[in-house]
Design an enzyme around this catalytic site. Structure first.
Site, PDB file in Angstrom:
ATOM      1  N   SER A  63       1.077  -1.201   0.172  1.00 12.07           N
ATOM      2  CA  SER A  63      -0.018   0.029  -0.065  1.00 12.07           C
ATOM      3  C   SER A  63       0.862   1.333  -0.033  1.00 12.07           C
ATOM      4  O   SER A  63       0.322   2.354  -0.034  1.00 12.07           O
ATOM      5  CB  SER A  63      -1.050   0.049   1.187  1.00 12.07           C
ATOM      6  OG  SER A  63      -1.885  -0.751   0.848  1.00 12.07           O
ATOM      7  N   LYS A  66       0.452   3.410  -3.007  1.00  8.77           N
ATOM      8  CA  LYS A  66      -0.610   4.303  -3.329  1.00  8.77           C
ATOM      9  C   LYS A  66      -0.144   5.784  -3.189  1.00  8.77           C
ATOM     10  O   LYS A  66      -0.949   6.621  -3.754  1.00  8.77           O
ATOM     11  CB  LYS A  66      -1.567   4.018  -2.168  1.00  8.77           C
ATOM     12  CG  LYS A  66      -2.255   2.546  -2.194  1.00  8.77           C
ATOM     13  CD  LYS A  66      -3.153   2.143  -1.062  1.00  8.77           C
ATOM     14  CE  LYS A  66      -3.597   0.729  -1.360  1.00  8.77           C
ATOM     15  NZ  LYS A  66      -4.425   0.203   0.207  1.00  8.77           N
ATOM     16  N   TYR A 190      -3.294  -2.332 -10.251  1.00  9.63           N
ATOM     17  CA  TYR A 190      -3.344  -2.339  -9.094  1.00  9.63           C
ATOM     18  C   TYR A 190      -2.508  -3.267  -8.113  1.00  9.63           C
ATOM     19  O   TYR A 190      -1.445  -3.048  -7.423  1.00  9.63           O
ATOM     20  CB  TYR A 190      -4.849  -2.351  -8.310  1.00  9.63           C
ATOM     21  CG  TYR A 190      -4.711  -2.150  -6.639  1.00  9.63           C
ATOM     22  CD1 TYR A 190      -4.288  -0.999  -5.960  1.00  9.63           C
ATOM     23  CD2 TYR A 190      -5.238  -3.285  -6.185  1.00  9.63           C
ATOM     24  CE1 TYR A 190      -4.386  -1.245  -4.706  1.00  9.63           C
ATOM     25  CE2 TYR A 190      -5.010  -3.315  -4.733  1.00  9.63           C
ATOM     26  CZ  TYR A 190      -4.876  -2.349  -3.963  1.00  9.63           C
ATOM     27  OH  TYR A 190      -4.738  -2.374  -2.663  1.00  9.63           O
ATOM     28  N   TYR A 241      -5.089   3.684   7.810  1.00 14.08           N
ATOM     29  CA  TYR A 241      -6.341   3.181   8.076  1.00 14.08           C
ATOM     30  C   TYR A 241      -6.982   3.860   9.307  1.00 14.08           C
ATOM     31  O   TYR A 241      -6.872   4.645   9.740  1.00 14.08           O
ATOM     32  CB  TYR A 241      -6.475   1.808   7.598  1.00 14.08           C
ATOM     33  CG  TYR A 241      -5.610   1.581   6.392  1.00 14.08           C
ATOM     34  CD1 TYR A 241      -5.871   1.918   5.119  1.00 14.08           C
ATOM     35  CD2 TYR A 241      -4.340   0.801   6.682  1.00 14.08           C
ATOM     36  CE1 TYR A 241      -5.188   1.727   4.332  1.00 14.08           C
ATOM     37  CE2 TYR A 241      -3.420   0.502   5.522  1.00 14.08           C
ATOM     38  CZ  TYR A 241      -3.785   0.825   4.260  1.00 14.08           C
ATOM     39  OH  TYR A 241      -2.892   0.777   3.078  1.00 14.08           O
ATOM     40  N   VAL A 259       1.216  -3.877   3.814  1.00 13.47           N
ATOM     41  CA  VAL A 259       1.027  -5.066   4.478  1.00 13.47           C
ATOM     42  C   VAL A 259       2.410  -5.955   4.488  1.00 13.47           C
ATOM     43  O   VAL A 259       2.557  -6.904   4.896  1.00 13.47           O
ATOM     44  CB  VAL A 259      -0.147  -5.860   4.148  1.00 13.47           C
ATOM     45  CG1 VAL A 259      -1.482  -5.519   4.768  1.00 13.47           C
ATOM     46  CG2 VAL A 259      -0.187  -6.255   2.449  1.00 13.47           C
TER      47      VAL A 259
HETATM   48  O1  DON Z   1      -4.865  -4.768  -1.648  1.00 13.16           O
HETATM   49  C1  DON Z   1      -4.219  -5.282  -0.752  1.00 13.16           C
HETATM   50  O2  DON Z   1      -4.914  -5.913   0.147  1.00 13.16           O
HETATM   51  C2  DON Z   1      -2.818  -5.517  -0.759  1.00 13.16           C
HETATM   52  N1  DON Z   1      -2.402  -5.295  -2.101  1.00 13.16           N
HETATM   53  C3  DON Z   1      -2.146  -3.946   0.033  1.00 13.16           C
HETATM   54  C4  DON Z   1      -2.927  -3.498   1.218  1.00 13.16           C
HETATM   55  C5  DON Z   1      -2.125  -3.070   2.166  1.00 13.16           C
HETATM   56  O3  DON Z   1      -0.975  -2.959   2.027  1.00 13.16           O
HETATM   57  C6  DON Z   1      -2.629  -2.427   3.278  1.00 13.16           C
HETATM   58  N2  DON Z   1      -1.686  -1.932   4.298  1.00 13.16           N
HETATM   59  N3  DON Z   1      -1.165  -1.982   5.272  1.00 13.16           N
END
Ligand code: DON
Length: 314
Positions: A63, A66, A190, A241, A259
């Protein structure tokens, strides 16, 4: 204040922690990462780099991508982007769908998954995913001066095979007319953007334009000062978040987590910081990465809520 000493102290402090959090497993390829890893890299406004621990170990930026995707999308759509995605903290998990029905397919902010999927739709701009992904990689290589930055294809394939929540989010927003391209193309963009691999040194270099009011230290302007400030504001209010308030309280600087266990944190005018430790807390943010940033803020006095001088707590 000697930053080298502070980084050595943080590396030792983190090594002594027993609870290392839980490595993300909903993307199977991430589940096998060793939770023992910890890295930190700090680039200061004068261009110095101080790094420690596993600062050269590559990890999935997830993320954190982003932030860079938003920067590119604002370059394409300008303020019209805000007609399709909000700027408020969601108070919900990063992958939540609950607000989307009431808010008619307009995600709360560009950092929750739904918002980032809209941003990917903007970045696609009528092209194939490989064009948008190529643009993202070029942007990161330009920001870092490092052409070795690449996508981990196994991570991208792993999330493509299991990303059912994101597939649901994209389809749901498409039903409201807020996704304009076929969902497979949007998600292809994405998932590949999330699967970019970087190390702490590279990530800290990539964040320099947000420390320097929108300027690349060698290449000139990347975005306007007001845009850099707004991206920092979104990182502070939405970058973690439903733990964004807690991060602002404990650390006090803009930050964006992923993540994969990375966090990019910005002290405007002073430092661009990357930390990585793959074990996560219950909100999906790096447990020890957050702890390291909290200690760094205490030791340096860095905070967007304090005067510019150093005023360390200890
Ligand atoms: O879309 C997802 O769930 C992952 N590719 C990215 C989510 C993420 O990194 C949340 N952050 N802490």
């Amino acid at each position: 204040m000697d930053l080298t000493d502070i980084v050595a102290d943080i590396v030792a402090y983190i090594a002594a922690q027993e609870d290392r959090g839980t490595v993300a497993s909903y993307i199977p390829e991430l589940a096998s990462v060793d939770p023992a890893g910890f890295g930190i890299a700090i680039v200061t406004a004068d261009g110095a780099m101080v790094a420690g621990g596993d600062a050269d170990a590559g990890f999935s930026i997830q993320s954190i991508s982003k932030v860079f995707a938003l920067t590119l999308a604002l370059g394409k759509a300008g303020d019209q982007l805000w007609e399709r995605v909000g700027r408020e903290p969601s108070g919900n998990a990063f992958n939540s769908i609950v607000q989307l029905e009431q808010e008619r397919g307009i995600p709360r902010n560009p950092f929750i998954n739904a918002g980032a999927i809209v941003v990917s739709d903007v970045n696609l701009g009528g092209h194939q995913p490989r064009v948008a992904i190529g643009e993202m990689l070029r942007f990161l290589r330009y920001l870092t001066g490092d052409d070795s930055i690449a996508i981990n294809e196994a991570v991208a394939a792993s999330e493509t095979a299991t990303g059912f929540r994101n597939i649901a989010l994209a389809n749901y927003m498409r039903a409201f007319g807020n996704i304009h391209h076929p969902v497979e193309l949007v998600l292809g963009t994405y998932f590949h953007q999330c699967a970019i691999e970087m190390n702490c040194r590279q990530l800290a270099l990539a964040g320099r334009f947000l420390m320097l009011d929108g300027r690349h230290p060698d290449e000139g302007r990347v975005v306007s000062p007001s845009r850099a400030r707004r991206i920092n504001a979104l990182m502070l209010t939405c970058g973690h978040y439903d733990a964004s308030g807690d991060f602002a309280f404990r650390v006090g600087i803009p930050g964006k987590s992923g993540v994969g266990g990375g966090i990019l944190a910005i002290v405007p005018g002073r430092a661009s910081i990357a930390v990585w430790s793959p074990g996560l807390n219950e909100n999906g943010n790096s447990r020890l990465g957050t702890l390291a940033l909290e200690r760094l803020a205490q030791r340096t006095g860095w905070s967007v809520f304090s005067p510019a001088g150093d005023s360390a707590d200890q």
